[in-house]
Design a protein around this motif. Structure first.
Motif, PDB file in Angstrom:
ATOM      1  N   ILE A 122       0.834  -1.199   0.000  1.00  0.00           N
ATOM      2  CA  ILE A 122       0.000   0.000   0.000  1.00  0.00           C
ATOM      3  C   ILE A 122       0.873   1.255   0.000  1.00  0.00           C
ATOM      4  CG2 ILE A 122      -2.010  -1.120   1.028  1.00  0.00           C
ATOM      5  CD1 ILE A 122      -1.170   0.061   3.739  1.00  0.00           C
ATOM      6  N   TYR A 123       2.020   1.159  -0.654  1.00  0.00           N
ATOM      7  CA  TYR A 123       2.936   2.282  -0.749  1.00  0.00           C
ATOM      8  C   TYR A 123       3.683   2.188  -2.072  1.00  0.00           C
ATOM      9  CZ  TYR A 123       6.610  -1.077   0.348  1.00  0.00           C
ATOM     10  OH  TYR A 123       7.459  -2.147   0.316  1.00  0.00           O
ATOM     11  N   SER A 124       4.242   3.315  -2.501  1.00  0.00           N
ATOM     12  CA  SER A 124       5.015   3.285  -3.743  1.00  0.00           C
ATOM     13  C   SER A 124       6.384   3.914  -3.589  1.00  0.00           C
ATOM     14  CB  SER A 124       4.241   3.988  -4.869  1.00  0.00           C
ATOM     15  OG  SER A 124       4.067   5.348  -4.555  1.00  0.00           O
ATOM     16  N   GLY A 125       6.647   4.557  -2.472  1.00  0.00           N
ATOM     17  CA  GLY A 125       7.955   5.178  -2.358  1.00  0.00           C
ATOM     18  C   GLY A 125       8.202   5.852  -1.033  1.00  0.00           C
ATOM     19  N   GLY A 126       8.965   6.939  -1.100  1.00  0.00           N
ATOM     20  CA  GLY A 126       9.502   7.607   0.073  1.00  0.00           C
ATOM     21  C   GLY A 126       8.479   8.071   1.084  1.00  0.00           C
ATOM     22  N   LEU A 127       7.400   8.711   0.628  1.00  0.00           N
ATOM     23  CA  LEU A 127       6.387   9.199   1.562  1.00  0.00           C
ATOM     24  C   LEU A 127       5.796   8.038   2.357  1.00  0.00           C
ATOM     25  CD1 LEU A 127       4.510  11.375   2.748  1.00  0.00           C
ATOM     26  CD2 LEU A 127       2.971  10.936   0.833  1.00  0.00           C
ATOM     27  N   GLY A 128       5.483   6.950   1.678  1.00  0.00           N
ATOM     28  CA  GLY A 128       4.909   5.794   2.357  1.00  0.00           C
ATOM     29  C   GLY A 128       5.871   5.177   3.357  1.00  0.00           C
ATOM     30  N   ILE A 129       7.154   5.087   2.983  1.00  0.00           N
ATOM     31  CA  ILE A 129       8.155   4.527   3.895  1.00  0.00           C
ATOM     32  C   ILE A 129       8.293   5.413   5.126  1.00  0.00           C
ATOM     33  CG2 ILE A 129      10.581   3.868   4.151  1.00  0.00           C
ATOM     34  CD1 ILE A 129       8.904   2.025   2.286  1.00  0.00           C
ATOM     35  N   LEU A 130       8.328   6.731   4.908  1.00  0.00           N
ATOM     36  CA  LEU A 130       8.421   7.662   6.031  1.00  0.00           C
ATOM     37  C   LEU A 130       7.208   7.532   6.950  1.00  0.00           C
ATOM     38  CD1 LEU A 130       9.918  10.002   7.424  1.00  0.00           C
ATOM     39  CD2 LEU A 130       8.668  11.559   5.902  1.00  0.00           C
ATOM     40  N   ALA A 131       6.014   7.472   6.381  1.00  0.00           N
ATOM     41  CA  ALA A 131       4.794   7.318   7.182  1.00  0.00           C
ATOM     42  C   ALA A 131       4.834   5.999   7.959  1.00  0.00           C
ATOM     43  CB  ALA A 131       3.562   7.385   6.289  1.00  0.00           C
ATOM     44  N   GLY A 132       5.293   4.934   7.316  1.00  0.00           N
ATOM     45  CA  GLY A 132       5.412   3.652   8.005  1.00  0.00           C
ATOM     46  C   GLY A 132       6.385   3.718   9.166  1.00  0.00           C
ATOM     47  N   ASP A 133       7.512   4.408   8.972  1.00  0.00           N
ATOM     48  CA  ASP A 133       8.491   4.575  10.052  1.00  0.00           C
ATOM     49  C   ASP A 133       7.907   5.380  11.209  1.00  0.00           C
ATOM     50  OD1 ASP A 133      10.353   3.123   8.629  1.00  0.00           O
ATOM     51  OD2 ASP A 133      11.508   4.880   7.974  1.00  0.00           O
TER      52      ASP A 133
END
Length: 165
Positions: A122-133
């Protein structure tokens, strides 16, 4: 729909029934021993599932589940990991200890996507990884955070993931 995005679960043998709890909680994704436990259940199916423990549990043959219950090394690892999981989920958190008067607080975290684990695409890149962190850190601290985002699957849907313990 990927198994990680459903509420479907199968009935597991009583000796290992807590694998369902573990598979539906993202704690598994940052605990190396939990990842190894799922992989040890069936390395081929683990790879085929995209490292998705919910899908793995759904696809294992009943005979394999029975064999795992008889495997002393597997059962020792299972009990140790479930104990760690329970300590994480039930232990006093930083937020509870530091702000007991704020037990009523609920925090909404809005993001277009959340990068939690490869098995939950449910992510495609940097914003999603940051939100997950951010969500993982909130979970570790016991911050009562609810992630609210969008789930793209042919059309726009709403996904809500809670991170309070």
């Amino acid at each position: 729909m990927p198994a990680a995005l459903t509420n479907e679960s199968r009935t597991l043998p009583p000796a290992i029934h807590r694998l369902t709890d573990l598979s539906y909680n993202l704690w598994f994704s940052w605990n190396e021993e939990a990842l190894k436990l799922f992989k040890s259940m069936d390395p081929v199916k683990w790879e085929q599932s995209g490292h998705n423990p919910v899908q793995l549990l759904q696809e294992l043959e009943p005979s394999r589940l029975h064999d795992l219950c008889q495997d002393t090394a597997f059962m020792e690892a299972y009990k140790r990991i479930i104990s760690e999981f329970d300590q994480y989920m039930n232990g006093a958190s930083w937020f509870q200890s530091s702000h007991p008067e704020q037990s009523f607080v609920k925090i909404a975290y809005f993001s277009a996507e959340f990068g939690f684990h490869e098995s939950l695409p449910i992510y495609s890149g940097g914003l999603g990884i940051l939100a997950g962190d951010h969500c993982k850190s909130a979970s570790d601290l016991g911050v009562p955070l609810t992630g609210i985002g969008l789930l793209y699957k042919k059309r726009l849907l709403h996904a809500e993931i809670r991170f309070s313990r």
